[in-house]
Design a protein around this motif. Structure first.
Motif, PDB file in Angstrom:
ATOM      1  N   THR A  53      51.976  57.178  39.510  1.00 54.68           N
ATOM      2  CA  THR A  53      52.576  56.296  40.504  1.00 54.68           C
ATOM      3  C   THR A  53      52.969  55.011  39.788  1.00 54.68           C
ATOM      4  OG1 THR A  53      51.172  57.227  42.224  1.00 54.68           O
ATOM      5  CG2 THR A  53      52.212  55.119  42.692  1.00 54.68           C
ATOM      6  N   SER A  69      49.970  54.509  37.035  1.00 57.16           N
ATOM      7  CA  SER A  69      48.579  54.884  37.264  1.00 57.16           C
ATOM      8  C   SER A  69      48.467  56.295  37.824  1.00 57.16           C
ATOM      9  CB  SER A  69      47.912  53.897  38.224  1.00 57.16           C
ATOM     10  OG  SER A  69      46.586  54.292  38.521  1.00 57.16           O
ATOM     11  N   GLY A  72      45.176  55.745  41.240  1.00 55.89           N
ATOM     12  CA  GLY A  72      45.372  54.834  42.359  1.00 55.89           C
ATOM     13  C   GLY A  72      46.129  53.587  41.946  1.00 55.89           C
ATOM     14  N   LEU A  73      46.901  53.052  42.879  1.00 54.68           N
ATOM     15  CA  LEU A  73      47.712  51.857  42.617  1.00 54.68           C
ATOM     16  C   LEU A  73      47.779  51.066  43.921  1.00 54.68           C
ATOM     17  CD1 LEU A  73      49.448  50.690  40.215  1.00 54.68           C
ATOM     18  CD2 LEU A  73      51.408  51.759  41.312  1.00 54.68           C
ATOM     19  N   ASP A  74      46.842  50.135  44.065  1.00 50.41           N
ATOM     20  CA  ASP A  74      46.684  49.413  45.324  1.00 50.41           C
ATOM     21  C   ASP A  74      46.804  47.907  45.104  1.00 50.41           C
ATOM     22  OD1 ASP A  74      45.970  51.833  46.813  1.00 50.41           O
ATOM     23  OD2 ASP A  74      44.085  51.749  45.701  1.00 50.41           O
ATOM     24  N   ASP A  75      47.015  47.192  46.200  1.00 51.28           N
ATOM     25  CA  ASP A  75      47.039  45.714  46.195  1.00 51.28           C
ATOM     26  C   ASP A  75      47.972  45.184  45.110  1.00 51.28           C
ATOM     27  OD1 ASP A  75      45.023  45.762  48.194  1.00 51.28           O
ATOM     28  OD2 ASP A  75      43.483  45.955  46.643  1.00 51.28           O
ATOM     29  N   VAL A  76      49.174  45.722  45.075  1.00 52.04           N
ATOM     30  CA  VAL A  76      50.152  45.303  44.061  1.00 52.04           C
ATOM     31  C   VAL A  76      50.658  43.899  44.380  1.00 52.04           C
ATOM     32  CG1 VAL A  76      52.413  45.805  43.044  1.00 52.04           C
ATOM     33  CG2 VAL A  76      50.844  47.683  43.604  1.00 52.04           C
ATOM     34  N   ALA A  96      47.750  45.057  39.881  1.00 59.52           N
ATOM     35  CA  ALA A  96      47.410  46.124  40.823  1.00 59.52           C
ATOM     36  C   ALA A  96      45.960  46.517  40.601  1.00 59.52           C
ATOM     37  CB  ALA A  96      48.321  47.331  40.637  1.00 59.52           C
ATOM     38  N   THR A  97      45.378  47.150  41.594  1.00 57.80           N
ATOM     39  CA  THR A  97      44.022  47.678  41.466  1.00 57.80           C
ATOM     40  C   THR A  97      44.105  49.179  41.249  1.00 57.80           C
ATOM     41  OG1 THR A  97      43.141  45.932  42.885  1.00 57.80           O
ATOM     42  CG2 THR A  97      41.775  47.897  42.587  1.00 57.80           C
ATOM     43  N   CYS A  98      43.513  49.633  40.147  1.00 57.14           N
ATOM     44  CA  CYS A  98      43.581  51.034  39.741  1.00 57.14           C
ATOM     45  C   CYS A  98      42.165  51.553  39.525  1.00 57.14           C
ATOM     46  CB  CYS A  98      44.383  51.183  38.451  1.00 57.14           C
ATOM     47  SG  CYS A  98      46.034  50.423  38.483  1.00 57.14           S
ATOM     48  N   ARG A 102      40.884  45.747  38.523  1.00 54.29           N
ATOM     49  CA  ARG A 102      42.062  44.902  38.704  1.00 54.29           C
ATOM     50  C   ARG A 102      42.788  44.830  37.369  1.00 54.29           C
ATOM     51  NH1 ARG A 102      45.415  44.049  42.704  1.00 54.29           N
ATOM     52  NH2 ARG A 102      46.309  41.932  42.813  1.00 54.29           N
ATOM     53  N   ARG A 141      34.105  42.876  40.657  1.00 51.43           N
ATOM     54  CA  ARG A 141      35.306  43.648  40.319  1.00 51.43           C
ATOM     55  C   ARG A 141      35.706  43.442  38.857  1.00 51.43           C
ATOM     56  NH1 ARG A 141      40.922  42.397  43.356  1.00 51.43           N
ATOM     57  NH2 ARG A 141      40.604  40.413  42.271  1.00 51.43           N
TER      58      ARG A 141
END
Length: 269
Positions: A53, A69, A72-76, A96-98, A102, A141
């Motif tokens: 992704t 990633s 996971g690829l979140d909070d970009v 991003a968070t993977c 972070r 984190r």
């Protein structure tokens, strides 16, 4: 978890090499710099066929950063608060968070020469980055800031320090900016070189520079304790700098233990 960072110096020009390298090296997370894509022009489909992704931040012919990633690829987040421009903010930072980590991909301004307005911009950009990272740090984190910093941290990180006197990349102010980042609690994850005693990551395209190992270490992985303590190995993939039409940078590949800070890193495929 395997994380990599690479200044590809145009993802379009380097796409066949990038795809082959991804298939062979199999990193879970990849930070790319100097992608040089027009907006929306990143090859999302091609890397997606390998299970990645993509988050991409581009502004045309120059600059550009991306994060790929498989976990996971979140909070970009594109850019950061207070980011200076030249004169407008450029495509130089992406987070991003993977897999619970972070991850930042950054491409620090070059600076050009110490008397250039671009050098003042570079220092202002690094100072603003420090402020943004300070707001991002959390004890629960792990965080890593990967990319082309365009600064060699010490004289040992350039092939001949005497030749760089009066040039950018080695000035006291630039090195202090890196020290200020480390004072946040970030560690320099120094990779193992494949040749010679110095883990250079960049070699000029001029004839003979790469083969004579006349390079610089300007691509860096800075990380919090929870991330750095979990690193089992890190190396400069010098092989990726060889052959026809390479980038002038080599990737850094970092392997992290399956648990960071007591928590699992879960692959989401």
């Amino acid at each position: 978890m395997r994380l990599a960072t690479w200044n590809v110096n145009s993802v379009k020009a380097r796409l066949p090499r990038l795809l082959a390298w991804l298939a062979d090296t199999k990193p879970d997370v990849v930070c790319l710099q100097e992608t040089k894509c027009p907006d929306g022009g990143f090859p999302v489909t091609e890397v997606g066929e390998l299970g990645y992704t993509t988050a991409s931040h581009s502004d045309g012919r120059w600059n550009g950063v991306a994060i790929l990633s498989r976990i996971g690829l979140d909070d970009v987040v594109v850019g950061f608060p207070g980011e200076p421009g030249f004169p407008e903010p450029e495509a130089r930072a992406l987070a991003a968070t993977c897999g619970g980590v972070r991850v930042w991909s950054i491409y620090v301004p070059n600076g050009r020469t110490p008397d250039s307005p671009h050098y003042a911009y570079k220092l202002a950009w690094l100072a603003a980055l420090r402020g943004a990272l300070a707001a991002e740090l959390r004890p629960d984190r792990p965080l890593t800031v990967c990319g082309d910093y365009n600064v060699a941290p010490t004289d040992a990180d350039v092939w001949d320090p005497a030749l760089f006197v009066g040039s950018t990349h080695v000035t006291p102010a630039e090195r202090q900016a890196l020290a200020d980042l480390r004072e946040l609690g970030l560690n320099d994850v120094v990779p193992t070189p494949m040749k010679g005693p110095h883990p250079y990551t960049y070699w000029d395209y001029r004839a003979g520079m790469f083969h004579q190992n006349k390079g610089m270490r300007i691509d860096l992985v800075y990380a919090t304790d929870t991330f750095a303590d979990a690193v089992s190995s890190a190396y400069v993939d010098r092989e990726a700098r060889k052959g026809t039409g390479p980038s002038d940078h080599a990737p850094i590949v970092v392997d992290i233990e399956s648990a960071i800070g007591g928590g699992p890193v879960v692959a989401v495929l």
